[in-house]
Scaffold this motif. Sequence first.
Motif, mmCIF file in Angstrom:
data_model
loop_
_atom_site.group_PDB
_atom_site.id
_atom_site.type_symbol
_atom_site.label_atom_id
_atom_site.label_comp_id
_atom_site.label_asym_id
_atom_site.label_seq_id
_atom_site.Cartn_x
_atom_site.Cartn_y
_atom_site.Cartn_z
ATOM 1 N N ASN A 1 0.753 -1.182 -0.099
ATOM 2 C CA ASN A 1 -0.076 0.005 0.139
ATOM 3 C C ASN A 1 0.864 1.228 -0.053
ATOM 4 O O ASN A 1 2.152 1.186 0.000
ATOM 5 C CB ASN A 1 -0.977 0.176 1.160
ATOM 6 C CG ASN A 1 -0.061 0.013 2.465
ATOM 7 O OD1 ASN A 1 0.719 -1.017 2.709
ATOM 8 N ND2 ASN A 1 -0.168 1.113 3.159
ATOM 9 N N ARG B 1 -0.784 4.500 5.185
ATOM 10 C CA ARG B 1 -2.021 4.153 4.702
ATOM 11 C C ARG B 1 -2.401 2.787 5.437
ATOM 12 O O ARG B 1 -1.569 2.243 5.952
ATOM 13 C CB ARG B 1 -2.358 4.033 3.328
ATOM 14 C CG ARG B 1 -2.283 5.621 2.684
ATOM 15 C CD ARG B 1 -3.141 6.740 3.229
ATOM 16 N NE ARG B 1 -3.268 8.034 2.965
ATOM 17 C CZ ARG B 1 -3.817 9.073 3.431
ATOM 18 N NH1 ARG B 1 -4.647 9.078 4.205
ATOM 19 N NH2 ARG B 1 -3.926 10.411 2.808
ATOM 20 N N HIS C 1 -7.832 -4.403 -2.386
ATOM 21 C CA HIS C 1 -7.012 -3.290 -1.660
ATOM 22 C C HIS C 1 -5.796 -2.764 -2.248
ATOM 23 O O HIS C 1 -5.268 -1.400 -2.337
ATOM 24 C CB HIS C 1 -6.740 -3.664 -0.454
ATOM 25 C CG HIS C 1 -8.201 -3.974 0.288
ATOM 26 N ND1 HIS C 1 -8.091 -4.619 1.822
ATOM 27 C CD2 HIS C 1 -9.535 -3.567 0.327
ATOM 28 C CE1 HIS C 1 -9.491 -4.505 2.104
ATOM 29 N NE2 HIS C 1 -10.300 -4.022 1.343
ATOM 30 N N ASP D 1 -6.332 -0.594 -5.285
ATOM 31 C CA ASP D 1 -6.892 0.685 -5.116
ATOM 32 C C ASP D 1 -5.641 1.600 -4.788
ATOM 33 O O ASP D 1 -5.723 2.548 -5.127
ATOM 34 C CB ASP D 1 -7.667 0.692 -3.594
ATOM 35 C CG ASP D 1 -9.094 -0.138 -3.927
ATOM 36 O OD1 ASP D 1 -9.705 -0.022 -5.158
ATOM 37 O OD2 ASP D 1 -9.665 -0.407 -3.015
ATOM 38 N N ASP D 2 -4.467 1.275 -4.229
ATOM 39 C CA ASP D 2 -3.420 1.835 -3.996
ATOM 40 C C ASP D 2 -2.221 1.828 -5.300
ATOM 41 O O ASP D 2 -1.616 2.939 -5.262
ATOM 42 C CB ASP D 2 -2.631 1.530 -2.489
ATOM 43 C CG ASP D 2 -3.406 1.947 -1.417
ATOM 44 O OD1 ASP D 2 -4.547 2.531 -1.505
ATOM 45 O OD2 ASP D 2 -2.943 1.786 -0.314
ATOM 46 N N PRO E 1 -6.699 5.794 7.338
ATOM 47 C CA PRO E 1 -7.488 5.861 6.170
ATOM 48 C C PRO E 1 -7.351 7.279 5.829
ATOM 49 O O PRO E 1 -6.773 8.113 6.416
ATOM 50 C CB PRO E 1 -8.962 5.298 6.591
ATOM 51 C CG PRO E 1 -8.690 5.459 7.991
ATOM 52 C CD PRO E 1 -7.149 5.495 8.572
ATOM 53 N N TYR F 1 -8.779 -3.493 9.080
ATOM 54 C CA TYR F 1 -8.515 -2.613 7.851
ATOM 55 C C TYR F 1 -9.465 -2.657 6.856
ATOM 56 O O TYR F 1 -9.699 -1.828 6.188
ATOM 57 C CB TYR F 1 -6.998 -3.247 7.415
ATOM 58 C CG TYR F 1 -5.864 -3.117 8.431
ATOM 59 C CD1 TYR F 1 -5.802 -2.135 9.203
ATOM 60 C CD2 TYR F 1 -4.829 -4.001 8.022
ATOM 61 C CE1 TYR F 1 -5.089 -1.757 10.092
ATOM 62 C CE2 TYR F 1 -3.846 -3.821 9.051
ATOM 63 C CZ TYR F 1 -3.638 -2.864 9.990
ATOM 64 O OH TYR F 1 -2.708 -2.675 10.799
ATOM 65 N N SER F 2 -10.022 -3.941 6.547
ATOM 66 C CA SER F 2 -10.973 -3.915 5.389
ATOM 67 C C SER F 2 -12.139 -2.893 5.809
ATOM 68 O O SER F 2 -12.799 -2.366 4.876
ATOM 69 C CB SER F 2 -11.695 -5.268 5.087
ATOM 70 O OG SER F 2 -12.318 -5.855 6.331
ATOM 71 N N ARG G 1 -11.281 0.921 4.952
ATOM 72 C CA ARG G 1 -10.950 1.009 3.661
ATOM 73 C C ARG G 1 -12.763 0.968 3.089
ATOM 74 O O ARG G 1 -12.770 1.952 2.236
ATOM 75 C CB ARG G 1 -10.296 -0.252 2.869
ATOM 76 C CG ARG G 1 -8.682 -0.001 3.220
ATOM 77 C CD ARG G 1 -7.924 -0.966 2.268
ATOM 78 N NE ARG G 1 -6.528 -0.934 2.230
ATOM 79 C CZ ARG G 1 -6.255 -0.121 1.350
ATOM 80 N NH1 ARG G 1 -6.482 0.347 0.208
ATOM 81 N NH2 ARG G 1 -4.621 0.004 1.503
ATOM 82 N N ASP H 1 -13.804 4.535 3.827
ATOM 83 C CA ASP H 1 -13.546 5.475 2.997
ATOM 84 C C ASP H 1 -14.069 5.371 1.532
ATOM 85 O O ASP H 1 -14.361 6.354 0.920
ATOM 86 C CB ASP H 1 -11.595 5.206 2.541
ATOM 87 C CG ASP H 1 -10.914 5.980 3.475
ATOM 88 O OD1 ASP H 1 -11.509 6.849 4.107
ATOM 89 O OD2 ASP H 1 -9.771 5.400 3.548
ATOM 90 N N ASP H 2 -14.415 3.819 0.971
ATOM 91 C CA ASP H 2 -15.148 3.743 -0.248
ATOM 92 C C ASP H 2 -16.596 4.337 -0.160
ATOM 93 O O ASP H 2 -17.011 4.896 -1.156
ATOM 94 C CB ASP H 2 -15.270 2.410 -0.383
ATOM 95 C CG ASP H 2 -14.123 1.881 -0.759
ATOM 96 O OD1 ASP H 2 -12.977 2.313 -1.225
ATOM 97 O OD2 ASP H 2 -13.854 0.533 -0.907
#
Length: 324
Positions: free
Chosen positions: A143, A147, A155, A158-159, A230, A284-285, A288, A291-292
């Motif tokens: 990542n 972050r 994931h 995404d990064d 995040p 962590y999920s 994220r 954030d989504d």
Amino acid sequence: MKTLVLSEIEIGSINVASQLLSDGELVAIPTETVYGLAADATNRSAINKIFAVKGRPKNHPLILHLASIDQLSDWAIEIPSNLSILATHFWPGPMSLLLKKHPNVLNEITGGSDKICIRIPSHPITLSLLRMLNKGIVAPSANLFGRVSPTSAKHVLDDLDGKISAILDGGQCEVGLESTIIDLTEKKPTILRPGGLSLLEIEKVLNEKIIVNSNLNEKVSGNLINHYQPKALVHSIKTSEIENLTEDLLGAKSVLLLLSDINTDNIQTYSMPSDPYKYGQILYSTLRLMDDRNFEKIIIELPPEKSDWYAIHDRIKKASFKEL
């Protein structure tokens, strides 16, 4: 650059990942903890790509991943006797050991330190890859630096989509938190980073009390105070403070990650597991996911002050840290 997604069920995926690493490319790999961004540990140019892609400071060390304890003497010296006890019980698995490094180890791996952090991951896909390569790989979390660590191939994309050669998709990570780092370079073992292996399990095996030392001066992965963050602002609160929360106070784009059975009709909530292991699996999920969903503020109810929640407290503290 197009990032390849290599499925674990696709024949030849491990071969492709192995060849890319041998060619000096970066490949995101699954482990039982989080996805790692892997490079050949003998290739200085490949290692430097990790720092560039992640935006990671070059003095922040990387963890070395091996296929077998038989390879340990190629990377570490002055190996203490209690290592074999820990390795027998917890390798392969979410344990990293800080040891004195072998003189041949590249300084880029250790950030200039004379110590090296080593682990043997238990994910079968990555173990197969390590055996095929027959050499060590360095793999910090896949990542952007600072972050939230990735626990799925999505994931990682995404990064880092378009920034790395490939992702070896091994599904959702089982543990969800980084490995526990234990310093074995002194007489008494010390935990420098709590993680997927609990303090109680380590103490039981070694039959002694273990010191937990969040020493920010010791060079190990994840020891910075502002980490695992995040995009949304993170705040932590005690259970007793929840009843005073209101949507007017928090703002419309806020969410509370809730552990307790408390009436919170006036604010948006997301229920978290009461079991610390299950909580760690999805922390962590969940961050994220928030954030989504475009939340601007995440309020986290602090879990109990117990040793089995220590790693969770550590991640919440670092996720919510703000520079003054």
